[in-house]
Design a protein around this motif. Structure first.
Motif, mmCIF file in Angstrom:
data_model
loop_
_atom_site.group_PDB
_atom_site.id
_atom_site.type_symbol
_atom_site.label_atom_id
_atom_site.label_comp_id
_atom_site.label_asym_id
_atom_site.label_seq_id
_atom_site.Cartn_x
_atom_site.Cartn_y
_atom_site.Cartn_z
ATOM 1 N N UNK A 183 46.389 62.966 80.857
ATOM 2 C CA UNK A 183 45.403 63.609 79.979
ATOM 3 C C UNK A 183 45.753 63.343 78.521
ATOM 4 N N UNK A 184 44.785 62.813 77.785
ATOM 5 C CA UNK A 184 44.971 62.527 76.356
ATOM 6 C C UNK A 184 44.370 63.674 75.548
ATOM 7 N N UNK A 185 45.176 64.271 74.685
ATOM 8 C CA UNK A 185 44.666 65.364 73.862
ATOM 9 C C UNK A 185 43.608 64.812 72.907
ATOM 10 N N UNK A 186 42.470 65.494 72.786
ATOM 11 C CA UNK A 186 41.338 64.931 72.027
ATOM 12 C C UNK A 186 41.583 64.740 70.535
ATOM 13 N N UNK A 187 42.449 65.543 69.923
ATOM 14 C CA UNK A 187 42.665 65.405 68.473
ATOM 15 C C UNK A 187 44.007 64.779 68.114
ATOM 16 N N UNK A 188 45.011 64.985 68.952
ATOM 17 C CA UNK A 188 46.347 64.450 68.640
ATOM 18 C C UNK A 188 46.586 63.084 69.275
ATOM 19 N N UNK A 216 61.926 65.144 65.987
ATOM 20 C CA UNK A 216 60.678 65.319 66.725
ATOM 21 C C UNK A 216 59.553 65.636 65.746
ATOM 22 N N UNK A 217 58.360 65.276 66.125
ATOM 23 C CA UNK A 217 57.188 65.518 65.282
ATOM 24 C C UNK A 217 56.386 66.699 65.833
ATOM 25 N N UNK A 218 55.464 67.196 65.031
ATOM 26 C CA UNK A 218 54.567 68.269 65.454
ATOM 27 C C UNK A 218 53.147 67.919 65.070
ATOM 28 N N UNK A 219 52.236 68.174 65.996
ATOM 29 C CA UNK A 219 50.826 67.995 65.706
ATOM 30 C C UNK A 219 50.228 69.237 65.074
ATOM 31 N N UNK A 220 48.931 69.191 64.848
ATOM 32 C CA UNK A 220 48.190 70.335 64.310
ATOM 33 C C UNK A 220 48.775 70.806 62.972
#
Length: 317
Positions: free
Chosen positions: A179-184, A275-279
């Motif tokens: 599953x690919x996250x739609x925004x990240x 590590x990175x963070x989205x949003x």
């Protein structure tokens, strides 16, 4: 007469019998009074101790369904009355496993512990107690998915330093690597959803604890989405005051940033990048966290039912 008494005292004369008797009787009366006071105090202490024992026994029975040790009393947030954990093998070792049981039957903490409770709270499986560093995890590729210590290149894995919160996972959730996250634009990491429990009590490895979600970080670990749901035990003293990220900032200022920095940097001592963070690096609110939990629960149900093929060869029993 006074002169005669003084002369007798100077000569070491004995006290007259009547005087001696009165002195001895006075001493006996004093000792009796002290004894009575001491006895009364001891009876009072005994009554208080007895009352305390009764109260404690009732409190333990209420939380656990039976009298348990003081060590277990500290973990009053657990719901282990229904679930028991048993540890096999030396700890730490490659052979160590923490299995779960219910009604005398071995079960899987991932598949057989429900995600939600009747009161709307969620169940948290504690893999790593706070202020420890052994990297324990539910073995999703082993039968009954016990907790074991992660390994790398044939060696047991530890974090470079203690983790400051109870850490573990939500049962019956799964981050689908297809599953690919739609925004990240990242895929799931093929694991149950991680939980960072911020309560004040160190929970036991293998415990099952009722928690409420407060927020969630979208950590991106080597290109994979690795949700970190921030929760608090429903039995924590601050639980009634904390329901969302704003409440965490109010009652535990700076705690969310500590969590983000810890997970951002824990690999750097080994020479790996942060590590990175989205949003936008934000800890999303409780409502968003619950949506993440619901979505990953649906991913899990699809995997467990066979609707989604088990290409990853995970243990589904």
């Amino acid at each position: 007469r006074r002169r005669r008494r003084r002369r007798r005292r100077r000569r070491g004369a004995k006290v007259p019998p009547q005087k001696k008797d009165r002195v001895q009787q006075s001493r006996l009366d004093t000792m009796t009074s002290v004894s009575k006071v001491t006895s009364a105090m001891m009876r009072s202490i005994a009554r208080r101790t007895s009352t305390t024992q009764v109260v404690n026994t009732r409190a333990i029975t209420h939380h656990h369904g039976g009298v348990v040790s003081r060590r277990h009393l500290r973990s009053t947030t657990t719901v282990m009355s229904a679930y028991q954990s048993s540890k096999v093998g030396d700890y730490p070792s490659m052979e160590f496993r923490c299995f779960y049981e219910k009604d005398g039957k071995k079960i899987s903490p991932w598949h057989d512990v429900p995600l939600k409770n009747a009161d709307g709270t969620f169940n948290f499986i504690c893999e790593i107690p706070k202020e420890t560093k052994a990297k324990m995890e539910v073995a999703t590729d082993e039968k009954l998915t016990p907790i074991k210590q992660d390994t790398k290149k044939g060696k047991l894995r530890d974090y470079p330093y203690n983790i400051n919160w109870n850490y573990g996972m939500l049962p019956q959730t799964w981050e689908d690597p297809k599953h690919v996250h739609p925004t990240m634009d990242v895929k799931g990491d093929n694991d149950p959803v991680d939980v960072v429990e911020i309560g004040s009590t160190q929970l036991e490895m293998g415990s099952v604890t009722s928690v409420k979600p407060l927020g969630v970080y979208a950590m991106i670990d080597e290109g994979e989405l690795d949700w970190k749901v921030i929760c608090i035990s429903t039995s924590d003293p601050k639980a009634s005051q904390i329901n969302d990220v704003a409440d965490v900032e109010k009652h535990m200022p700076g705690e969310l940033e500590k969590i983000r920095v810890w997970f951002r940097d824990y690999k750097t001592p080994d020479g790996k990048p942060q590590n990175m963070f989205g949003l936008d690096d934000r800890c999303m609110p409780s409502a968003y966290a619950k949506d993440v939990i619901e979505e990953t629960h649906e991913f899990y149900n699809a995997l467990k039912s066979g609707k989604r093929s088990n290409d990853e060869e995970l243990s589904l029993e």
